[in-house]
Design a protein around this motif. Structure first.
Motif, short mmCIF file in Angstrom:
data_model
loop_
_atom_site.label_atom_id
_atom_site.label_comp_id
_atom_site.label_asym_id
_atom_site.label_seq_id
_atom_site.Cartn_x
_atom_site.Cartn_y
_atom_site.Cartn_z
N LEU A 1 0.88 -1.17 0.00
CA LEU A 1 0.00 0.00 0.00
C LEU A 1 0.91 1.22 0.00
N PHE A 2 0.91 1.96 -1.09
CA PHE A 2 1.94 2.96 -1.39
C PHE A 2 1.29 4.35 -1.50
N VAL A 3 1.79 5.30 -0.74
CA VAL A 3 1.27 6.67 -0.75
C VAL A 3 2.21 7.58 -1.54
N THR A 4 1.64 8.39 -2.43
CA THR A 4 2.44 9.38 -3.17
C THR A 4 1.55 10.54 -3.60
N HIS A 5 2.19 11.69 -3.89
CA HIS A 5 1.45 12.79 -4.51
C HIS A 5 1.95 13.01 -5.94
N SER A 6 2.77 12.08 -6.43
CA SER A 6 3.34 12.18 -7.77
C SER A 6 2.56 11.30 -8.75
N ILE A 7 1.96 11.91 -9.76
CA ILE A 7 1.21 11.15 -10.76
C ILE A 7 2.11 10.18 -11.52
N PRO A 8 3.29 10.62 -12.02
CA PRO A 8 4.16 9.67 -12.73
C PRO A 8 4.56 8.48 -11.86
N GLU A 9 4.84 8.73 -10.58
CA GLU A 9 5.22 7.63 -9.70
C GLU A 9 4.07 6.66 -9.50
N ALA A 10 2.85 7.19 -9.35
CA ALA A 10 1.68 6.33 -9.18
C ALA A 10 1.48 5.44 -10.39
N VAL A 11 1.62 6.02 -11.59
CA VAL A 11 1.45 5.25 -12.82
C VAL A 11 2.52 4.18 -12.93
N ARG A 12 3.74 4.51 -12.53
CA ARG A 12 4.87 3.60 -12.63
C ARG A 12 4.78 2.45 -11.62
N VAL A 13 4.44 2.77 -10.38
CA VAL A 13 4.53 1.81 -9.29
C VAL A 13 3.27 0.97 -9.13
N GLY A 14 2.10 1.57 -9.31
CA GLY A 14 0.86 0.89 -8.96
C GLY A 14 0.25 0.06 -10.06
N ASN A 15 -0.45 -1.00 -9.67
CA ASN A 15 -1.34 -1.67 -10.62
C ASN A 15 -2.77 -1.18 -10.41
N ARG A 16 -3.03 -0.63 -9.22
CA ARG A 16 -4.31 0.03 -8.93
C ARG A 16 -4.01 1.37 -8.26
N ILE A 17 -4.70 2.40 -8.70
CA ILE A 17 -4.46 3.75 -8.21
C ILE A 17 -5.77 4.34 -7.71
N MET A 18 -5.82 4.67 -6.41
CA MET A 18 -7.00 5.32 -5.84
C MET A 18 -6.73 6.82 -5.73
N LEU A 19 -7.62 7.60 -6.30
CA LEU A 19 -7.47 9.05 -6.31
C LEU A 19 -8.28 9.66 -5.17
N MET A 20 -7.66 10.61 -4.45
CA MET A 20 -8.35 11.25 -3.33
C MET A 20 -8.48 12.75 -3.56
N SER A 21 -9.57 13.29 -3.06
CA SER A 21 -9.85 14.72 -3.19
C SER A 21 -9.05 15.49 -2.14
N PRO A 22 -8.95 16.81 -2.31
CA PRO A 22 -8.31 17.63 -1.27
C PRO A 22 -9.07 17.53 0.04
N HIS A 23 -8.47 18.09 1.07
CA HIS A 23 -8.99 18.04 2.44
C HIS A 23 -10.47 18.41 2.53
N PRO A 24 -11.26 17.59 3.29
CA PRO A 24 -10.90 16.27 3.83
C PRO A 24 -10.91 15.23 2.73
N GLY A 25 -10.00 14.27 2.80
CA GLY A 25 -9.83 13.30 1.73
C GLY A 25 -11.02 12.38 1.55
N GLN A 26 -11.51 12.33 0.32
CA GLN A 26 -12.55 11.39 -0.07
C GLN A 26 -12.10 10.70 -1.36
N VAL A 27 -12.64 9.53 -1.63
CA VAL A 27 -12.27 8.80 -2.83
C VAL A 27 -12.94 9.44 -4.05
N LYS A 28 -12.11 9.82 -5.03
CA LYS A 28 -12.64 10.40 -6.26
C LYS A 28 -12.77 9.38 -7.37
N GLY A 29 -12.06 8.28 -7.25
CA GLY A 29 -12.13 7.24 -8.27
C GLY A 29 -10.94 6.31 -8.18
N GLU A 30 -10.96 5.28 -9.03
CA GLU A 30 -9.86 4.32 -9.06
C GLU A 30 -9.57 3.94 -10.51
#
Length: 268
Positions: free
Chosen positions: A202-231
């Motif tokens: 379970l990997f946390v990042t704020h870098s889009i390129p890193e998320a694309v590179r590292v993850g097979n699934r990417i959960m997107l969160m909204s700004p504060h307070p964090g909610q799930v925007k999509g996967e």
């Protein structure tokens, strides 16, 4: 579907998070970090939590680690509710000072095993060396942390975490403090290590390129307070979809859709 899951426990999510609302106190305020977050992590997932600073990513990781109790919602690992830290979850942070400076690389990795009471003596040493070799640091097993580069220290931290053989490895922006070239190399090494062992991360990042590179699934969160925007799913490459848009562009638009709409309305 329920019958299939009960007949095959491996089909169940390893980690189940439901309706998770998290808060923490600052000197002056009570901050709501996340609000009713839902997600599942499957075995062998490289699950990335991606979002802007302040969206509760790291707070969420600490909660999964058992260091923060939810205000609302549940977290289950292997169908058991998470109530406290445990050896089934190990965290790797971005700071380079997470190693014990008076211990060698080998003894830093061994310490996690012996202090937890999981292994001792020669068995702990053999396990430590196995994972030190996995991260290509066998030549530095007797070196001390102050002699290592930032990237090498992070590899020791990863080896230490993996030596515990946890059910899930929690990584909180582990490469954020590295220079761009070292960061890219560490991403590649992490993926190579995953190919060999298929551990769950379970990997946390704020870098889009890193998320694309590292993850097979990417959960997107909204700004504060964090909610799930999509996967979204990723195969490690910034491919174009049928509409000719790169995955990174789609992620950017999903993360900043509200901001883009506001700017369009303002300038319209």
């Amino acid at each position: 579907m329920a019958d299939d899951v009960s007949a095959n426990p491996a089909a169940r999510p390893l980690l189940e998070v439901r309706g998770l609302t998290l808060q923490y106190k600052t000197k002056d305020h009570l901050v709501t970090a996340t609000y009713r977050v839902d997600f599942d992590v499957l075995r062998s997932d490289r699950f990335v939590i991606l979002g802007p600073s302040g969206c509760g990513k790291s707070t969420l990781l600490k909660a999964v680690g058992g260091y923060l109790k939810p205000v609302e919602g549940t977290m289950k690992l292997n169908s058991e509710e998470i109530r406290k830290p445990g050896a089934d979850r190990v965290m790797v942070f971005q700071e380079f000072d997470q190693l014990l400076p008076w211990k060698t690389v080998k003894h830093n990795v061994m310490f996690a095993l012996t202090a937890s009471g999981r292994l001792s003596g020669k068995i702990a040493e053999d396990r430590a060396m196995h994972y030190i070799e996995k991260v290509n640091l066998a030549k530095f097993a007797d070196s001390y942390p102050h002699t290592l580069s930032g990237g090498m220290k992070q590899r020791v931290a990863i080896a230490r975490g993996m030596a515990m053989e946890p059910d899930i490895l929690l990584m909180d922006e582990p490469f954020a403090a590295l220079d761009a070239l070292t960061r890219r190399k560490m991403q590649e090494e992490l993926l190579q290590l995953w190919e060999e062992t298929h551990f769950t991360v379970l990997f946390v990042t704020h870098s889009i390129p890193e998320a694309v590179r590292v993850g097979n699934r990417i959960m997107l969160m909204s700004p504060h307070p964090g909610q799930v925007k999509g996967e979204l799913n990723s195969d490690g490459r910034d491919n174009m979809d049928a509409g000719g848009r790169k995955l990174s562009d789609r992620i950017h638009d999903m993360l900043f859709a509200d901001q883009i709409e506001e700017e369009a309305a303002t300038h319209g």
